[in-house]
Design a protein around this motif. Structure first.
Motif, mmCIF file in Angstrom:
data_model
loop_
_atom_site.group_PDB
_atom_site.id
_atom_site.type_symbol
_atom_site.label_atom_id
_atom_site.label_comp_id
_atom_site.label_asym_id
_atom_site.label_seq_id
_atom_site.Cartn_x
_atom_site.Cartn_y
_atom_site.Cartn_z
ATOM 1 N N ASP A 190 -59.948 -19.985 5.892
ATOM 2 C CA ASP A 190 -59.657 -20.791 7.004
ATOM 3 C C ASP A 190 -59.372 -20.250 8.402
ATOM 4 O O ASP A 190 -58.453 -19.498 8.602
ATOM 5 N N PRO A 191 -60.348 -20.212 9.184
ATOM 6 C CA PRO A 191 -60.207 -19.350 10.447
ATOM 7 C C PRO A 191 -59.370 -20.223 11.710
ATOM 8 O O PRO A 191 -58.964 -19.305 12.346
ATOM 9 N N ASP A 192 -58.902 -21.456 11.034
ATOM 10 C CA ASP A 192 -58.021 -21.975 12.177
ATOM 11 C C ASP A 192 -56.568 -21.633 11.922
ATOM 12 O O ASP A 192 -56.108 -21.349 11.040
ATOM 13 N N PHE A 193 -56.043 -21.537 13.288
ATOM 14 C CA PHE A 193 -54.272 -21.261 13.083
ATOM 15 C C PHE A 193 -53.876 -21.945 14.398
ATOM 16 O O PHE A 193 -54.286 -22.487 15.319
ATOM 17 N N ASP A 194 -52.404 -22.201 14.087
ATOM 18 C CA ASP A 194 -51.585 -23.076 14.983
ATOM 19 C C ASP A 194 -50.790 -22.188 15.899
ATOM 20 O O ASP A 194 -50.389 -20.819 15.211
ATOM 21 N N LEU A 195 -50.217 -22.272 17.211
ATOM 22 C CA LEU A 195 -49.677 -21.465 17.712
ATOM 23 C C LEU A 195 -48.538 -22.323 18.461
ATOM 24 O O LEU A 195 -48.766 -23.250 18.934
ATOM 25 N N LEU A 196 -47.215 -21.488 18.911
ATOM 26 C CA LEU A 196 -46.041 -22.190 19.503
ATOM 27 C C LEU A 196 -45.677 -20.956 20.233
ATOM 28 O O LEU A 196 -45.378 -19.786 19.862
ATOM 29 N N LYS A 206 -41.073 -15.628 25.835
ATOM 30 C CA LYS A 206 -39.723 -15.115 25.256
ATOM 31 C C LYS A 206 -40.309 -14.857 23.627
ATOM 32 O O LYS A 206 -39.818 -13.849 23.110
ATOM 33 N N ALA A 207 -41.284 -15.450 23.144
ATOM 34 C CA ALA A 207 -41.733 -15.339 21.730
ATOM 35 C C ALA A 207 -42.907 -16.165 21.802
ATOM 36 O O ALA A 207 -43.280 -17.196 22.480
ATOM 37 N N ILE A 208 -43.741 -15.613 20.891
ATOM 38 C CA ILE A 208 -45.016 -16.203 20.442
ATOM 39 C C ILE A 208 -44.960 -16.280 18.841
ATOM 40 O O ILE A 208 -44.869 -15.386 18.218
ATOM 41 N N LEU A 209 -45.293 -17.631 18.283
ATOM 42 C CA LEU A 209 -45.406 -17.804 16.817
ATOM 43 C C LEU A 209 -46.946 -18.146 16.546
ATOM 44 O O LEU A 209 -47.202 -18.923 17.295
ATOM 45 N N TYR A 210 -47.461 -17.632 15.562
ATOM 46 C CA TYR A 210 -48.833 -18.091 15.148
ATOM 47 C C TYR A 210 -48.727 -17.754 13.654
ATOM 48 O O TYR A 210 -47.885 -17.176 13.062
ATOM 49 N N ASN A 211 -49.825 -18.582 12.741
ATOM 50 C CA ASN A 211 -49.834 -18.842 11.574
ATOM 51 C C ASN A 211 -51.340 -18.412 11.133
ATOM 52 O O ASN A 211 -51.963 -19.230 11.472
ATOM 53 N N THR A 246 -44.004 -10.986 18.871
ATOM 54 C CA THR A 246 -45.115 -11.841 18.319
ATOM 55 C C THR A 246 -44.939 -12.243 16.841
ATOM 56 O O THR A 246 -45.047 -11.256 16.135
ATOM 57 N N LEU A 247 -44.398 -13.353 16.631
ATOM 58 C CA LEU A 247 -43.900 -13.639 14.962
ATOM 59 C C LEU A 247 -45.129 -14.182 14.415
ATOM 60 O O LEU A 247 -45.700 -15.388 14.484
ATOM 61 N N PHE A 248 -45.481 -13.286 13.306
ATOM 62 C CA PHE A 248 -46.635 -13.572 12.255
ATOM 63 C C PHE A 248 -46.125 -14.227 11.345
ATOM 64 O O PHE A 248 -45.333 -13.857 10.344
ATOM 65 N N LEU A 249 -46.380 -15.546 11.065
ATOM 66 C CA LEU A 249 -45.785 -16.528 9.903
ATOM 67 C C LEU A 249 -47.238 -16.464 8.967
ATOM 68 O O LEU A 249 -48.215 -17.099 9.448
ATOM 69 N N THR A 250 -47.134 -16.056 7.809
ATOM 70 C CA THR A 250 -48.455 -15.602 6.977
ATOM 71 C C THR A 250 -48.792 -16.854 6.572
ATOM 72 O O THR A 250 -48.095 -17.822 5.884
ATOM 73 N N GLY A 251 -49.936 -17.135 6.474
ATOM 74 C CA GLY A 251 -50.812 -18.228 6.287
ATOM 75 C C GLY A 251 -51.148 -18.151 4.732
ATOM 76 O O GLY A 251 -50.721 -17.098 4.187
ATOM 77 N N ALA A 252 -51.727 -19.262 4.053
ATOM 78 C CA ALA A 252 -51.885 -19.229 2.734
ATOM 79 C C ALA A 252 -52.857 -18.384 2.306
ATOM 80 O O ALA A 252 -54.192 -18.725 2.822
ATOM 81 N N ALA A 352 -45.165 -29.013 13.314
ATOM 82 C CA ALA A 352 -44.162 -28.873 12.049
ATOM 83 C C ALA A 352 -44.798 -27.549 11.453
ATOM 84 O O ALA A 352 -45.619 -27.022 11.414
ATOM 85 N N ILE A 353 -43.577 -26.983 10.650
ATOM 86 C CA ILE A 353 -43.834 -26.017 9.896
ATOM 87 C C ILE A 353 -43.294 -26.162 8.487
ATOM 88 O O ILE A 353 -42.278 -26.937 8.200
ATOM 89 N N VAL A 354 -44.007 -25.948 7.265
ATOM 90 C CA VAL A 354 -43.682 -26.201 5.999
ATOM 91 C C VAL A 354 -43.960 -24.873 5.288
ATOM 92 O O VAL A 354 -44.901 -24.228 5.304
ATOM 93 N N THR A 355 -42.951 -24.519 4.665
ATOM 94 C CA THR A 355 -42.935 -23.040 3.692
ATOM 95 C C THR A 355 -43.130 -23.255 2.292
ATOM 96 O O THR A 355 -42.646 -24.300 1.740
ATOM 97 N N ASN A 356 -43.495 -22.110 1.643
ATOM 98 C CA ASN A 356 -43.433 -22.141 0.267
ATOM 99 C C ASN A 356 -43.256 -20.465 0.002
ATOM 100 O O ASN A 356 -43.237 -19.662 1.043
ATOM 101 N N ALA A 357 -42.793 -20.056 -1.177
ATOM 102 C CA ALA A 357 -42.487 -18.837 -1.791
ATOM 103 C C ALA A 357 -43.268 -17.964 -2.424
ATOM 104 O O ALA A 357 -42.976 -17.267 -3.412
#
Length: 437
Positions: A190-196, A206-211, A246-252, A352-357
């Protein structure tokens, strides 16, 4: 700031009081950062044959973002480490609640899955204190900010690492170099990602989030490193001219790795460059309200686990005894079910953000994003626990090590269906809450 006049009667006098109202496009946000870079020689996690080093390529951090709106606070934490288990997540979230008042259920802790750092036992209290400190700093840093959203696309840096050869799944690195691109990929990347993006009143971020969905395994030398997320952060900061978490939220990315045939710094150019382009075309968030749906349940364990000796001997003969021990060890610790956390966070009406472990296979998250009722949906793995691989049904048919019962693969073969169903239920509930008058 807008102001309105409130008139009250006090001791027979009319008193006019200026009341400050928060503009509808603002939210209180704070960021916190704690350095967790090792100071001596450590064993790098993430390999059956781990290496030791004390040399640092990029520094490791705990990063935290706290958002506060409409009497709701959430904390988003990222760790530069391979994984962080459920029992320690429970301790860290409880510590955060005690220190800041943010409910434990409103905290998500996401590991970057870097393969170039130590595991939690290296740290004196297994990272509970630095995690709490980072969130405490963020909570003390709350100021009015605006939010912006964007979707980016970084092509040519990641690929499905599993290919089908003679009816069986193989990881590309198990094949000869001239064979790795000869066989079809089992599934898409998946080359697409979302950013906040979170912007302060002074106009700075102040901060950048991306997944982004790709294993943090691009560091090709035995060095301490945050891997490509660390390289990307430095690239973004250099272009902006000032430090910004720059907060990296790990994608699947259970089945997605960097393309090793391309140069290592391509992540900085492609992913880091696209993040900068996203900042140029941000869609402002008009009403950044907050809502959260956190749920815990018991995830069933593997049905009829067995040691796949013939598969291991075929795919990874040099690691036969390693996987035999992994099977035996997990069999001794096996449970009928495991405590599982899944969290949804809605920010505004379109994000929206949805998480899994888990290390979730990419196609599962792509289905969740496609069916999500939100314009921007981050599917974030390795969060609030580490329950190993969750392959797709197709992957179980293909086999290979991500599907073999052991320390890294022990949940039910139906876990993908359960996670998708629960994720979409959470997203649907958050959407329904948002549309209520």
């Amino acid at each position: 700031m807008k102001q309105s006049l409130l008139i009250v009667l006090s001791l027979g006098f009319l008193v006019t009081i200026a009341k400050t109202e928060r503009p509808q496009n603002e939210i209180n946000a704070g960021a916190g950062l704690v350095d967790i870079t090792p100071t001596g020689e450590v064993t790098l996690a993430g390999s059956p044959s781990p290496k030791k080093t004390s040399e640092v390529k990029t520094r490791l951090y705990v990063r935290a973002l706290v958002l506060s709106a409409n009497d709701t606070k959430v904390a988003i934490v990222t760790l530069d480490t391979l994984k962080y288990p459920v029992e320690l997540t429970v301790k860290a979230r409880a510590s955060i609640e005690q220190a800041t008042g943010i409910p434990a259920a409103n905290v998500i802790i996401c590991s970057s899955h870097t393969h170039s750092g130590p595991l939690w036992p290296y740290y004196p209290d297994k990272l509970v204190t630095p995690i709490t400190e980072a969130v405490s700093k963020a909570a003390q840093d709350l100021t009015p900010c605006t939010l912006g959203m964007a979707r980016g696309r970084a092509e040519g840096v990641a690929e499905c690492r599993r290919v089908i050869k003679d009816g069986h799944a193989w990881n590309r690195w198990q094949l000869k170099p001239d064979e790795s691109d000869k066989y079809p990929a089992e599934a898409p990347a998946d080359p697409d990602f979302d950013l906040l993006a979170v912007r302060s009143a002074d106009g700075k971020y102040k901060a950048i989030l991306y997944n982004f969905a790709c294993h943090a395994a691009n560091n090709r030398a035995p060095l301490i490193s945050a891997d490509y997320p660390g390289d990307v952060e430095l690239h973004v900061q250099k272009a902006l001219g000032y430090p910004v978490p720059t907060l990296f939220l790990t994608g699947a990315c259970g089945d997605v790795n960097p393309i090793y045939s391309v140069r290592r710094d391509l992540f900085q150019e492609r992913l880091g460059g696209e993040i900068l382009h996203c900042l140029e075309r941000l869609e402002p968030m008009a009403k950044p309200t907050l809502a959260i749906d956190a749920r815990e349940f018991q995830m069933p364990g593997r049905e009829h686990p067995e040691f796949k000796e013939a598969e291991v001997a075929r795919n990874w003969p040099g690691q036969l005894e390693h996987y035999r021990k992994a099977y035996t060890s997990m069999k001794e610790r096996e449970k009928p079910s495991y405590l599982y956390s899944l969290t949804g966070i809605r920010i505004g009406s379109d994000f929206a953000i949805v998480t899994n472990a888990d290390e979730l296979f990419c196609s599962i998250a792509m289905d969740i994003k496609k069916k999500s009722p939100f314009k921007h949906t981050m599917t974030v793995e390795q969060t609030n626990g580490a329950h190993g691989y969750v392959p797709s049904a197709k992957a179980f048919e293909g086999g290979s090590y991500e599907t073999w019962f052991g320390e890294h693969s022990y949940l039910t073969t139906k876990a993908a269906d359960i996670i998708e169903k629960q994720s979409l239920e959470v997203l649907g509930k958050l959407r329904t809450q948002e549309t209520k008058p």
